[in-house]
Design a protein around this motif. Structure first.
Motif, PDB file in Angstrom:
ATOM      1  N   THR A  33      10.519  53.177  69.519  1.00  0.00           N
ATOM      2  CA  THR A  33      11.651  52.405  70.053  1.00  0.00           C
ATOM      3  C   THR A  33      11.169  51.106  70.685  1.00  0.00           C
ATOM      4  OG1 THR A  33      12.827  54.479  70.507  1.00  0.00           O
ATOM      5  CG2 THR A  33      13.644  52.488  71.584  1.00  0.00           C
ATOM      6  N   SER A  76      12.212  49.796  66.570  1.00  0.00           N
ATOM      7  CA  SER A  76      12.810  50.622  65.520  1.00  0.00           C
ATOM      8  C   SER A  76      14.284  50.887  65.819  1.00  0.00           C
ATOM      9  CB  SER A  76      12.084  51.961  65.407  1.00  0.00           C
ATOM     10  OG  SER A  76      10.757  51.775  64.992  1.00  0.00           O
ATOM     11  N   THR A  77      15.109  50.797  64.784  1.00  0.00           N
ATOM     12  CA  THR A  77      16.510  51.161  64.929  1.00  0.00           C
ATOM     13  C   THR A  77      16.634  52.689  64.892  1.00  0.00           C
ATOM     14  OG1 THR A  77      16.922  51.110  62.542  1.00  0.00           O
ATOM     15  CG2 THR A  77      17.193  49.039  63.756  1.00  0.00           C
ATOM     16  N   SER A  78      17.814  53.184  65.202  1.00  0.00           N
ATOM     17  CA  SER A  78      18.032  54.636  65.181  1.00  0.00           C
ATOM     18  C   SER A  78      17.792  55.205  63.787  1.00  0.00           C
ATOM     19  CB  SER A  78      19.458  54.956  65.642  1.00  0.00           C
ATOM     20  OG  SER A  78      19.658  54.542  66.975  1.00  0.00           O
ATOM     21  N   ARG A  79      18.220  54.467  62.762  1.00  0.00           N
ATOM     22  CA  ARG A  79      18.015  54.928  61.385  1.00  0.00           C
ATOM     23  C   ARG A  79      16.531  54.942  61.032  1.00  0.00           C
ATOM     24  NH1 ARG A  79      21.263  55.168  56.886  1.00  0.00           N
ATOM     25  NH2 ARG A  79      22.986  54.289  58.091  1.00  0.00           N
ATOM     26  N   GLN A  80      15.821  53.883  61.400  1.00  0.00           N
ATOM     27  CA  GLN A  80      14.385  53.829  61.123  1.00  0.00           C
ATOM     28  C   GLN A  80      13.638  54.921  61.884  1.00  0.00           C
ATOM     29  OE1 GLN A  80      13.724  49.763  62.320  1.00  0.00           O
ATOM     30  NE2 GLN A  80      13.679  49.017  60.202  1.00  0.00           N
TER      31      GLN A  80
END
Length: 276
Positions: A187, A191-195
């Motif tokens: 994070t 990083s995004t939630s999907r990544q």
């Protein structure tokens, strides 16, 4: 002494026969048609391919994934199934297991992911999973027959209900066990939630997820005999015939064929989990 009477049986029958079937009968017929076509396609593929091709494919896969010992067992096991003339029945059982497992994975893994991300959802699905795992098998055979008739489709539905919980629970557990430090570092790097889910959490949770899939397959296969009571074709019907006729030899032959399939599928999924 009964202090009060709870007419649960009457309420249930009224709900099912007076509302559920008239209102949603077409919906269940549609699901039944889709699943039946899926089962027919898988069964047709498995029974049309020469047995030698299927056997050699499994043996080579097991040799690569789990070693030559289990490959030798598969060779002997397939020889046994062929020698007792239960190849078609084995493929019919395998097709029901495959379809039920696919449905369980399609529904179970996303549900497990959702439960791992949301504690409220986790608290909601946990008692449902407990209910699915502890309700006696014969109880939910009744609505399966009522809503989907006899044959492979109700067998797939009943098997799905019985076999899906491990996929949900172990997906949820695997994602929750991913190190918080790894999640925080990912994070922090943007990083995004999907990544985070697809590149960090799911790969690290994969051993747990594969264990869940393995247990789902084993539970699905264990339903073979019970599902034969509602018209499911395959090895279960062979064992059921042996029981009804008190034919020890027939029951043992069908049971050993189920054991062979169970061990092969177990070692295959374990090997895949180790390779990933």
């Amino acid at each position: 002494m009964n202090y009060f009477e709870l007419p649960l049986e009457e309420w249930t029958n009224t709900f099912v026969y007076d509302w559920l079937l008239p209102q949603l009968g077409g919906f269940f017929d549609g699901i039944s048609a889709i699943l039946q076509s899926f089962v027919d396609i898988v069964t047709g593929m498995l029974t049309s391919i020469p047995p030698e091709v299927i056997a050699i494919t499994f043996i080579l896969l097991l040799w690569w994934l789990s070693g030559k010992g289990i490959a030798l067992f598969a060779f002997i096991g397939f020889l046994f199934i062929g020698s007792v003339d239960l190849w078609v029945e084995s493929m019919e059982t395998l097709s029901i297991v495959i379809v039920a497992t696919i449905v369980s994975i399609i529904i179970g893994i996303p549900t497990g992911i959702l439960g791992s991300k949301n504690n409220t959802v986790d608290k909601l699905i946990r008692p449902i999973l407990d209910f699915m795992q502890t309700l006696p098998i014969f109880v939910y055979l009744i609505p399966a027959i009522l809503l989907f008739g006899l044959g492979g489709v109700p067998a797939v539905i009943a098997t799905f209900v019985f076999a899906m919980p491990p996929a949900v629970r172990l997906t949820n557990l695997g994602i929750r066990q991913v190190s918080k430090e790894v999640v925080e570092a990912s994070t922090a790097f943007g990083s995004t939630s999907r990544q985070l889910l697809f590149k960090i959490q799911l790969p690290l949770a994969l051993p747990s997820i594969m264990t869940g899939i393995n247990q789902t397959i084993m539970l699905a296969l264990s339903m073979a005999v019970v599902a034969s009571m509602i018209g499911a074709p395959g090895l279960g019907s062979t064992v059921l015939t042996g029981i009804s006729q008190v034919n020890v030899g027939q029951g043992l032959t069908g049971g050993l064929a189920i054991v062979v399939l169970a061990i092969i599928l177990d070692r295959l999924t374990q090997g895949i989990g180790k390779k990933l």
